[in-house]
Design an enzyme around this catalytic site. Structure first.
Site, short mmCIF file in Angstrom:
data_model
loop_
_atom_site.label_atom_id
_atom_site.label_comp_id
_atom_site.label_asym_id
_atom_site.label_seq_id
_atom_site.Cartn_x
_atom_site.Cartn_y
_atom_site.Cartn_z
N HIS A 17 0.84 -1.20 0.00
CA HIS A 17 0.00 0.00 0.00
C HIS A 17 0.88 1.25 0.00
O HIS A 17 2.11 1.17 -0.06
CB HIS A 17 -1.01 -0.02 1.16
CG HIS A 17 -0.39 -0.10 2.53
ND1 HIS A 17 0.51 0.81 2.98
CD2 HIS A 17 -0.57 -0.99 3.54
CE1 HIS A 17 0.87 0.51 4.22
NE2 HIS A 17 0.24 -0.59 4.57
N HIS A 20 4.03 1.37 2.34
CA HIS A 20 5.19 0.60 1.86
C HIS A 20 5.81 1.32 0.66
O HIS A 20 7.03 1.39 0.52
CB HIS A 20 4.78 -0.80 1.39
CG HIS A 20 4.01 -1.59 2.40
ND1 HIS A 20 2.74 -2.07 2.15
CD2 HIS A 20 4.31 -1.98 3.66
CE1 HIS A 20 2.30 -2.73 3.21
NE2 HIS A 20 3.24 -2.69 4.15
N CYS A 125 1.31 -9.61 22.67
CA CYS A 125 0.43 -9.02 21.66
C CYS A 125 0.71 -9.72 20.34
O CYS A 125 1.84 -9.70 19.84
CB CYS A 125 0.67 -7.52 21.51
SG CYS A 125 -0.22 -6.85 20.07
N CYS A 128 1.87 -7.34 17.46
CA CYS A 128 3.28 -6.92 17.55
C CYS A 128 4.22 -8.12 17.51
O CYS A 128 5.42 -7.97 17.33
CB CYS A 128 3.56 -6.18 18.86
SG CYS A 128 2.66 -4.66 19.07
N CYS A 142 -2.76 -2.74 23.85
CA CYS A 142 -1.55 -2.46 23.07
C CYS A 142 -1.77 -1.13 22.34
O CYS A 142 -2.81 -0.95 21.69
CB CYS A 142 -1.34 -3.59 22.05
SG CYS A 142 -0.26 -3.08 20.70
N HIS A 145 -2.29 -1.77 18.48
CA HIS A 145 -3.37 -2.62 17.96
C HIS A 145 -4.69 -2.46 18.71
O HIS A 145 -5.68 -3.09 18.35
CB HIS A 145 -2.91 -4.09 17.95
CG HIS A 145 -1.74 -4.30 17.03
ND1 HIS A 145 -0.43 -4.24 17.47
CD2 HIS A 145 -1.69 -4.47 15.70
CE1 HIS A 145 0.37 -4.41 16.44
NE2 HIS A 145 -0.36 -4.55 15.36
N LYS A 294 -6.48 7.33 9.74
CA LYS A 294 -5.52 6.23 9.68
C LYS A 294 -5.92 5.26 8.55
O LYS A 294 -7.10 4.97 8.40
CB LYS A 294 -5.55 5.50 11.03
CG LYS A 294 -4.38 4.60 11.21
CD LYS A 294 -4.34 3.98 12.59
CE LYS A 294 -3.27 2.96 12.53
NZ LYS A 294 -2.99 2.05 13.38
N LYS A 297 -7.77 -1.40 6.67
CA LYS A 297 -8.63 -2.27 5.85
C LYS A 297 -10.08 -2.13 6.25
O LYS A 297 -10.97 -2.10 5.42
CB LYS A 297 -8.19 -3.72 6.07
CG LYS A 297 -7.39 -4.27 4.94
CD LYS A 297 -7.31 -5.76 5.12
CE LYS A 297 -6.49 -6.41 4.04
NZ LYS A 297 -6.20 -7.80 4.38
N1 MSP Z 1 8.34 -7.01 8.71
C1 MSP Z 1 8.50 -5.86 9.52
C2 MSP Z 1 9.79 -5.15 9.21
C3 MSP Z 1 11.03 -5.98 9.37
S1 MSP Z 1 12.44 -5.10 8.89
C4 MSP Z 1 13.69 -6.01 9.43
C5 MSP Z 1 7.35 -4.90 9.27
N2 MSP Z 1 6.70 -5.03 8.13
S2 MSP Z 1 5.45 -4.11 7.66
O1 MSP Z 1 4.93 -4.72 6.46
O2 MSP Z 1 4.54 -3.91 8.72
O3 MSP Z 1 6.09 -2.77 7.23
C6 MSP Z 1 6.25 -1.70 8.11
C7 MSP Z 1 6.83 -0.56 7.31
O4 MSP Z 1 5.98 -0.26 6.19
C8 MSP Z 1 6.93 0.76 8.05
O5 MSP Z 1 8.06 0.85 8.88
C9 MSP Z 1 7.00 1.70 6.86
O6 MSP Z 1 8.23 1.58 6.25
C10 MSP Z 1 5.94 1.12 5.96
N3 MSP Z 1 4.62 1.60 6.32
C11 MSP Z 1 3.52 0.83 6.58
N4 MSP Z 1 2.45 1.65 6.80
C12 MSP Z 1 2.82 2.93 6.71
C13 MSP Z 1 2.14 4.17 6.71
N5 MSP Z 1 0.85 4.27 6.91
N6 MSP Z 1 2.87 5.28 6.47
C14 MSP Z 1 4.20 5.23 6.19
N7 MSP Z 1 4.86 4.08 6.15
C15 MSP Z 1 4.25 2.93 6.59
O7 MSP Z 1 7.12 -4.05 10.12
#
Ligand code: MSP
Length: 646
Positions: A17, A20, A125, A128, A142, A145, A294, A297
């Site tokens: 999304h 990412h 959690c 997390c 949490c 969450h 925020k 889904k």
């Molecule tokens: N798998 C772990 C990361 C392991 S790294 C060794 C994880 N994955 S995640 O799919 O949840 O990705 C989190 C990351 O996605 C955030 O740190 C950021 O880079 C990005 N984002 C996810 N949602 C976001 C927003 N709403 N806004 C900005 N970035 C965000 O955590």
């Protein structure tokens, strides 16, 4: 010089999304910027595929985890090229060499006494995937969450994180750039001001099988974070690979604030225990919300990058996210915000500068780049402004202040548009004694465009490529020189020929709300109205042909006395005439000169506030929050003034 830049590896329990995409665009832009500076760069992203969350998601789809992770990981991998994101390595935590190295590391840390076995009762959690401390809870829930964690008592392996607490505090204090922006560094130091608990790094197989088995106890798998963080090393072929030797010493991680703690505390302490030098920098950004809400889904407002590209275009998306978010702070995505940036910054400011300049060189110099003559004072001032932008841009890009880097580029674009106004190329073109001066002005504008195109390459590779192609440049050969001091001016060879380029950034219509249909960027472009069956409100074709619509070039602008709304425009259609337009609230006179607009050329003349208007300029009227906004009509490429519209 060398750069190693990474994104988090994304969980495959959800599809890619906007969040990412943002982190990955940031890392891609930074890697392109560093390449522009001539550095040896490695950029890595990937997917995190073990743990509770993944098993849950696979169960929901009723497929084995192996199949499930392959499918979602592929989605991430396939999304990035759509955004012109080009990682050098895409790592998966299910890759066999990653698994082997994680096991070696676990064994090493166990052997050096930093892992012990203990019984633990804690608040777990699932979201997390870790135990939370009492202090972290907000009203029993949490904080991330919003659900109460479950009390779990079990025997597990623990990593002696607390052993490294002081060493970590010292490192953060001695290296102010280790965690940036500063607010996150302070947050980590404040967390470290309390005693650190050891980290539970195993999960009994009775509870979770989908993970890397501990090398010293086959009844357990590794905690997903202990596995995932190591990707930054395994992706380099640690411990033996040449890439490890080359790139690890300069490792920079980009993450959002949600995963600050694992990156700022678990990871450095793990590295200390392994005897591996710490990464160089952690860059932490804020969160994207959607329409100030925020992204989630359940609300149905999750924004998909592929659809954003389809709706707004690749360059606009990349530019928008980097310009709109102050790195470190939260930002809100909305259709209005992205359309606004596209129309104002890209179509109006940059797009017009480009098309006006190209059109003038076409018109006055037959499309050939002129050789500059002497630089007069105002040319010199402009040239210096171009030179001054570059270090500001370079420093801001190096510091992850992308919005400020782009601000600096747009300040220059604004200055270039003003330079056109004050130097009046159309007046110079009429005076044979000013040939040299016109050459200098046109050359200066083209050079400015060249430099703008090059500095925009990391942000908007496609649009910047089209700009450089229009200037007749070979993309590769001109790039590396750019950021070398003193090598900035004079890259364009006089005599070479400009190439035709279609409009860089078309204007976009306003969109409706972003949230709407579940999982889509909602509010598609308004469709043309269906043709009604009755004749009501329709005009016959010959009524339309009576209108003489033409492309007019604005050559002078005067305010109309005693009117706040009207401007008297001298336009060429191709003969010069005056048209009065009610656009003073929306445009400064200076930014109108040189623009091409569409006019009705055969309207009966009318007197407005004492000035005779010989025609009408067509504008778009947009309703924004109940207020009207006028935007001038134009054509998608520069054409001769007076060309007929039909
Ligand atoms: N798998 C772990 C990361 C392991 S790294 C060794 C994880 N994955 S995640 O799919 O949840 O990705 C989190 C990351 O996605 C955030 O740190 C950021 O880079 C990005 N984002 C996810 N949602 C976001 C927003 N709403 N806004 C900005 N970035 C965000 O955590």
């Amino acid at each position: 010089m060398t750069t190693y830049i990474t994104t988090p590896i994304y969980y495959v329990n959800a599809q890619p999304h906007l969040g990412h995409a943002y982190t990955t665009i940031v890392a891609d832009t930074y890697s392109r910027f560093k390449r522009l500076c001539g550095e040896n760069v490695r950029f890595q992203t990937g997917t995190d595929e073990h743990g509770d969350k993944i098993v849950e998601a696979a169960e929901r789809e009723d497929v084995p985890p192996e199949k499930y992770v392959d499918r979602i990981s592929r989605m991430f991998r396939d999304t990035w090229p759509l955004l012109e994101i080009a990682p050098d390595n895409f790592i998966r935590t299910t890759d066999p060499d990653h698994i082997a190295t994680v096991r070696d590391i676990l064994q090493k840390v166990h052997d050096n006494g930093d892992i012990y076995f203990d019984e633990y009762t804690g608040l777990y959690c699932r979201g997390c995937e870790r135990f939370l401390t009492d202090k972290e809870l907000v009203e029993g829930n949490c904080p991330d969450h919003q659900v109460p964690p479950k009390e779990i008592a079990e025997q597990n392996y623990f990593f002696r994180m607390s052993n490294y607490q002081q060493q970590l505090i010292d490192h953060i204090r001695e290296n102010p750039d280790f965690i940036t922006p500063e607010r996150y560094r302070n947050e980590v130091l404040s967390f470290l001001s309390e005693p650190l608990e050891d980290l539970c790094i195993s999960r009994p197989k009775s509870r979770l099988k989908w993970g890397i088995e501990l090398p010293f106890d086959d009844k357990f798998v590794t905690y997903v974070w202990f596995d995932a963080l190591i990707n930054y090393l395994t992706g380099l072929g640690y411990p033996e690979g040449q890439d490890y030797a080359t790139f690890w010493p300069v490792a920079e991680h980009v993450v959002a604030k949600d995963i600050l703690k694992p990156h700022a505390i678990y990871w450095p302490t793990m590295l200390m225990s392994m005897g591996v030098p710490l990464y160089k920098k952690l860059h932490v950004h804020g969160y994207w919300n959607v329409d100030d809400t925020k992204m989630s889904k359940s609300i149905g407002n999750v924004v998909r990058p592929g659809l954003l590209v389809e709706e707004y275009g690749l360059d606009t998306l990349r530019y928008f996210v980097l310009r709109e978010m102050s790195f470190g702070l939260d930002s809100s995505f909305s259709s209005d915000a992205i359309v606004g940036r596209q129309n104002a910054d890209l179509a109006n400011d940059l797009g017009n500068l480009y098309s006006r300049t190209m059109a003038m060189v076409q018109k006055y110099r037959g499309g050939k780049i002129p050789a500059p003559a002497d630089y007069e004072k105002q040319d010199e001032v402009f040239r210096q402004a171009v030179g001054l932008m570059i270090p500001v841009y370079r420093e801001a890009m190096s510091d992850f202040r992308f919005h400020q880097a782009l601000q600096a580029v747009w300040d220059l674009v604004g200055m270039a548009n003003k330079f056109i106004v004050v130097s009046e190329p159309w007046t110079l073109a009429k005076d044979p004694t000013k040939e040299g001066r016109l050459d200098t002005v046109l050359y200066s504008l083209l050079e400015c465009l060249r430099i703008v195109a090059l500095v925009l390459q990391p942000v908007m590779p496609t649009a910047a490529g089209r700009m450089t192609a229009g200037l007749g440049l070979d993309k590769k050969s001109d790039v590396t020189r750019l950021l070398e001091p003193g090598a900035n001016w004079g890259g364009l060879a006089p005599g070479s020929v400009l190439q035709p380029v279609e409009s860089l950034f078309p204007r976009l219509e306003g969109r409706k709300k972003t949230k709407g249909r579940k999982g889509k960027v909602a509010g598609k472009v308004k469709k043309a109205k269906e043709v009604p069956e009755s004749d009501e409100g329709l005009i016959p074709f010959d009524a339309f042909t009576k209108l003489d619509l033409r492309v007019a070039e604005i050559v002078a602008v005067k305010p109309v006395k005693k009117s706040e709304k009207l401007l008297a425009l001298t336009v060429k259609v191709p003969e010069e005439r005056t048209i009065v337009a009610g656009i003073a609230e929306y445009y400064q006179p200076a930014e109108l000169i040189g623009r091409q607009v569409i006019v009705v050329a055969n309207l009966k003349p009318a007197k407005l506030m004492g000035v005779t208007s010989q025609g009408m300029i067509l504008v778009a009227r947009e309703q924004v929050d109940g207020k009207e906004r006028l935007v001038l009509s134009t054509v998608s490429d520069a054409v001769a003034a007076g060309s007929k519209i039909s």
